[in-house]
Scaffold this motif. Structure first.
Motif, PDB file in Angstrom:
ATOM      1  N   ARG A   1       4.347  55.404   9.722  1.00 50.95           N
ATOM      2  CA  ARG A   1       5.648  54.942   9.268  1.00 50.95           C
ATOM      3  C   ARG A   1       6.725  55.676  10.043  1.00 50.95           C
ATOM      4  O   ARG A   1       6.629  56.871  10.309  1.00 50.95           O
ATOM      5  CB  ARG A   1       5.807  55.208   7.770  1.00 50.95           C
ATOM      6  N   LEU A   2       7.782  54.955  10.411  1.00 54.18           N
ATOM      7  CA  LEU A   2       8.920  55.544  11.097  1.00 54.18           C
ATOM      8  C   LEU A   2      10.046  55.793  10.100  1.00 54.18           C
ATOM      9  O   LEU A   2      10.102  55.163   9.036  1.00 54.18           O
ATOM     10  CB  LEU A   2       9.399  54.636  12.229  1.00 54.18           C
ATOM     11  N   SER A   3      10.953  56.692  10.446  1.00 50.19           N
ATOM     12  CA  SER A   3      12.022  57.049   9.518  1.00 50.19           C
ATOM     13  C   SER A   3      13.416  56.697  10.030  1.00 50.19           C
ATOM     14  O   SER A   3      14.362  56.672   9.242  1.00 50.19           O
ATOM     15  CB  SER A   3      11.974  58.558   9.214  1.00 50.19           C
ATOM     16  N   ASN A   4      13.546  56.410  11.330  1.00 52.60           N
ATOM     17  CA  ASN A   4      14.883  56.199  11.881  1.00 52.60           C
ATOM     18  C   ASN A   4      15.088  54.866  12.586  1.00 52.60           C
ATOM     19  O   ASN A   4      16.203  54.566  13.007  1.00 52.60           O
ATOM     20  CB  ASN A   4      15.217  57.320  12.878  1.00 52.60           C
ATOM     21  N   ALA A   5      14.037  54.062  12.731  1.00 57.60           N
ATOM     22  CA  ALA A   5      14.170  52.830  13.512  1.00 57.60           C
ATOM     23  C   ALA A   5      15.177  51.860  12.875  1.00 57.60           C
ATOM     24  O   ALA A   5      16.020  51.272  13.562  1.00 57.60           O
ATOM     25  CB  ALA A   5      12.818  52.153  13.686  1.00 57.60           C
ATOM     26  N   VAL A   6      15.095  51.684  11.559  1.00 58.98           N
ATOM     27  CA  VAL A   6      16.026  50.778  10.876  1.00 58.98           C
ATOM     28  C   VAL A   6      17.442  51.334  10.914  1.00 58.98           C
ATOM     29  O   VAL A   6      18.406  50.602  11.190  1.00 58.98           O
ATOM     30  CB  VAL A   6      15.570  50.526   9.424  1.00 58.98           C
ATOM     31  N   ARG A   7      17.582  52.616  10.660  1.00 57.50           N
ATOM     32  CA  ARG A   7      18.914  53.240  10.710  1.00 57.50           C
ATOM     33  C   ARG A   7      19.512  53.140  12.109  1.00 57.50           C
ATOM     34  O   ARG A   7      20.696  52.841  12.271  1.00 57.50           O
ATOM     35  CB  ARG A   7      18.805  54.703  10.286  1.00 57.50           C
ATOM     36  N   ASP A   8      18.684  53.381  13.119  1.00 55.16           N
ATOM     37  CA  ASP A   8      19.165  53.240  14.497  1.00 55.16           C
ATOM     38  C   ASP A   8      19.647  51.814  14.753  1.00 55.16           C
ATOM     39  O   ASP A   8      20.701  51.597  15.369  1.00 55.16           O
ATOM     40  CB  ASP A   8      18.050  53.586  15.486  1.00 55.16           C
TER      41      ASP A   8
ATOM     42  N   VAL B   1      23.398  50.663  15.869  1.00 57.43           N
ATOM     43  CA  VAL B   1      23.601  49.895  17.098  1.00 57.43           C
ATOM     44  C   VAL B   1      24.305  48.576  16.783  1.00 57.43           C
ATOM     45  O   VAL B   1      25.230  48.166  17.492  1.00 57.43           O
ATOM     46  CB  VAL B   1      22.254  49.647  17.808  1.00 57.43           C
ATOM     47  N   ALA B   2      23.881  47.906  15.714  1.00 59.99           N
ATOM     48  CA  ALA B   2      24.518  46.650  15.324  1.00 59.99           C
ATOM     49  C   ALA B   2      26.001  46.853  15.026  1.00 59.99           C
ATOM     50  O   ALA B   2      26.856  46.054  15.447  1.00 59.99           O
ATOM     51  CB  ALA B   2      23.812  46.064  14.101  1.00 59.99           C
ATOM     52  N   GLN B   3      26.315  47.913  14.317  1.00 56.73           N
ATOM     53  CA  GLN B   3      27.713  48.211  13.998  1.00 56.73           C
ATOM     54  C   GLN B   3      28.533  48.448  15.266  1.00 56.73           C
ATOM     55  O   GLN B   3      29.653  47.931  15.403  1.00 56.73           O
ATOM     56  CB  GLN B   3      27.779  49.439  13.094  1.00 56.73           C
ATOM     57  N   ALA B   4      27.980  49.209  16.198  1.00 50.30           N
ATOM     58  CA  ALA B   4      28.693  49.503  17.442  1.00 50.30           C
ATOM     59  C   ALA B   4      28.903  48.241  18.270  1.00 50.30           C
ATOM     60  O   ALA B   4      29.977  48.047  18.869  1.00 50.30           O
ATOM     61  CB  ALA B   4      27.929  50.541  18.248  1.00 50.30           C
TER      62      ALA B   4
ATOM     63  N   THR C   1      23.027  39.598  14.986  1.00 50.38           N
ATOM     64  CA  THR C   1      22.005  39.302  13.989  1.00 50.38           C
ATOM     65  C   THR C   1      21.159  40.559  13.819  1.00 50.38           C
ATOM     66  O   THR C   1      20.526  41.020  14.775  1.00 50.38           O
ATOM     67  CB  THR C   1      21.111  38.129  14.441  1.00 50.38           C
ATOM     68  N   LEU C   2      21.177  41.140  12.621  1.00 51.40           N
ATOM     69  CA  LEU C   2      20.451  42.374  12.332  1.00 51.40           C
ATOM     70  C   LEU C   2      19.263  42.053  11.440  1.00 51.40           C
ATOM     71  O   LEU C   2      19.424  41.479  10.357  1.00 51.40           O
ATOM     72  CB  LEU C   2      21.369  43.381  11.649  1.00 51.40           C
ATOM     73  N   LEU C   3      18.049  42.428  11.885  1.00 50.85           N
ATOM     74  CA  LEU C   3      16.831  42.145  11.136  1.00 50.85           C
ATOM     75  C   LEU C   3      16.023  43.424  10.974  1.00 50.85           C
ATOM     76  O   LEU C   3      15.939  44.237  11.898  1.00 50.85           O
ATOM     77  CB  LEU C   3      15.993  41.093  11.862  1.00 50.85           C
ATOM     78  N   ARG C   4      15.408  43.578   9.796  1.00 50.06           N
ATOM     79  CA  ARG C   4      14.668  44.789   9.468  1.00 50.06           C
ATOM     80  C   ARG C   4      13.237  44.451   9.084  1.00 50.06           C
ATOM     81  O   ARG C   4      12.980  43.446   8.427  1.00 50.06           O
ATOM     82  CB  ARG C   4      15.338  45.536   8.306  1.00 50.06           C
ATOM     83  N   ASN C   5      12.316  45.317   9.499  1.00 55.98           N
ATOM     84  CA  ASN C   5      10.926  45.304   9.036  1.00 55.98           C
ATOM     85  C   ASN C   5      10.281  43.923   9.133  1.00 55.98           C
ATOM     86  O   ASN C   5       9.827  43.342   8.151  1.00 55.98           O
ATOM     87  CB  ASN C   5      10.858  45.834   7.599  1.00 55.98           C
ATOM     88  N   LEU C   6      10.224  43.438  10.362  1.00 49.78           N
ATOM     89  CA  LEU C   6       9.741  42.091  10.623  1.00 49.78           C
ATOM     90  C   LEU C   6       8.217  42.031  10.701  1.00 49.78           C
ATOM     91  O   LEU C   6       7.582  42.862  11.362  1.00 49.78           O
ATOM     92  CB  LEU C   6      10.317  41.585  11.943  1.00 49.78           C
ATOM     93  N   ALA C   7       7.642  41.025  10.066  1.00 53.89           N
ATOM     94  CA  ALA C   7       6.237  40.698  10.263  1.00 53.89           C
ATOM     95  C   ALA C   7       6.107  39.853  11.527  1.00 53.89           C
ATOM     96  O   ALA C   7       7.106  39.440  12.130  1.00 53.89           O
ATOM     97  CB  ALA C   7       5.695  39.956   9.048  1.00 53.89           C
ATOM     98  N   SER C   8       4.876  39.577  11.934  1.00 57.90           N
ATOM     99  CA  SER C   8       4.645  38.948  13.238  1.00 57.90           C
ATOM    100  C   SER C   8       5.303  37.577  13.353  1.00 57.90           C
ATOM    101  O   SER C   8       5.958  37.274  14.364  1.00 57.90           O
ATOM    102  CB  SER C   8       3.149  38.845  13.504  1.00 57.90           C
ATOM    103  N   ASP C   9       5.145  36.726  12.341  1.00 60.02           N
ATOM    104  CA  ASP C   9       5.735  35.387  12.412  1.00 60.02           C
ATOM    105  C   ASP C   9       7.257  35.460  12.457  1.00 60.02           C
ATOM    106  O   ASP C   9       7.907  34.720  13.213  1.00 60.02           O
ATOM    107  CB  ASP C   9       5.291  34.537  11.225  1.00 60.02           C
ATOM    108  N   ALA C  10       7.833  36.343  11.656  1.00 62.15           N
ATOM    109  CA  ALA C  10       9.286  36.481  11.626  1.00 62.15           C
ATOM    110  C   ALA C  10       9.819  37.014  12.949  1.00 62.15           C
ATOM    111  O   ALA C  10      10.898  36.607  13.412  1.00 62.15           O
ATOM    112  CB  ALA C  10       9.701  37.401  10.483  1.00 62.15           C
TER     113      ALA C  10
END
Length: 219
Positions: free
Chosen positions: A26-33, A37-40, A49-58
């Motif tokens: 498990r990672l701790s900073n990928a979503v926060r990063d 980045v999206a905000q900047a 378009t900001l997406l988090r924790n995507l499964a393969s199909d998504a």
């Protein structure tokens, strides 16, 4: 001299994955990063378009929709940011979604992970002028062999032609840290806090950004 408008539109697809299981740490900073980045990018005029924790199909759907729909505009620029796990097998790089089994799973892993070669196929669907993809992941893939009234001549020449560029934070032999350093350097270069604009013409190109990050991470 001919004047050339840089872009009619700017679009970004920003993805971060933390919630790994099934053998991937498990990672701790990928979503926060990704959120930072999206905000900047939004502050700099990108429609994000900001997406988090995507499964393969998504993951595949998001890339296909982005490059076909947003990439349909010939005078647009596209930026993709992916933060998450990556791996290399037999010279092919892969992006790892949350539902992929762990390293050593063989065919089951390759059925879920996204080959960088397929990412390249999505990129080729875009009609947009410029595409820049940034991978905060460790792998080596086969595709990796201020303001003024008008841009300087060097920028005008560069932006007049279609370009596809890719940047990764680590290669096959490197382990990428999950401490946010890559994201911090990326954003500091984007904001001008770090001197990444090598020729000091007021425009930060993808090539200059890549050189700055390579030098900074190697120090």
């Amino acid at each position: 001299a001919e004047r050339v408008a840089l872009y009619d539109a700017s679009y970004a697809l920003v993805m971060g994955i933390d919630d790994y299981g099934a053998g991937w740490p498990r990672l701790s900073n990928a979503v926060r990063d990704a959120e930072l980045v999206a905000q900047a990018l939004e502050q700099r005029g990108f429609a994000v378009t900001l997406l988090r924790n995507l499964a393969s199909d998504a993951l595949e759907d998001a890339l296909e929709d982005f490059f076909i729909d947003k990439g349909a505009e010939p005078e647009a620029r596209l930026l993709v940011w992916f933060a998450g796990h990556g791996f290399t097998e037999r010279g092919e790089g892969y992006l790892v979604p949350i539902d992929a089994p762990g390293p050593g799973a063989g065919p089951a892993l390759r059925r879920k992970a996204l080959p960088i070669r397929r990412f390249g196929e999505y990129v080729r669907e875009a009609r947009a002028k410029h595409v820049f993809a940034v991978f905060d992941s460790c792998f080596a893939g086969t595709i990796f062999d201020s303001s003024r009234d008008r841009p300087p001549p060097s920028i005008t020449r560069v932006t007049a032609q279609p370009v596809r560029q890719f940047l990764t934070s680590g290669d096959e032999t490197q382990k990428v840290s999950d401490d946010g350093l890559f994201r911090r350097l990326f954003l500091e270069a984007l904001s001008g806090e770090r001197p990444a604009d090598a020729n000091r013409d007021g425009y930060l190109t993808a090539s200059e950004l890549g050189l700055f990050l390579d030098t900074s991470l190697s120090d």
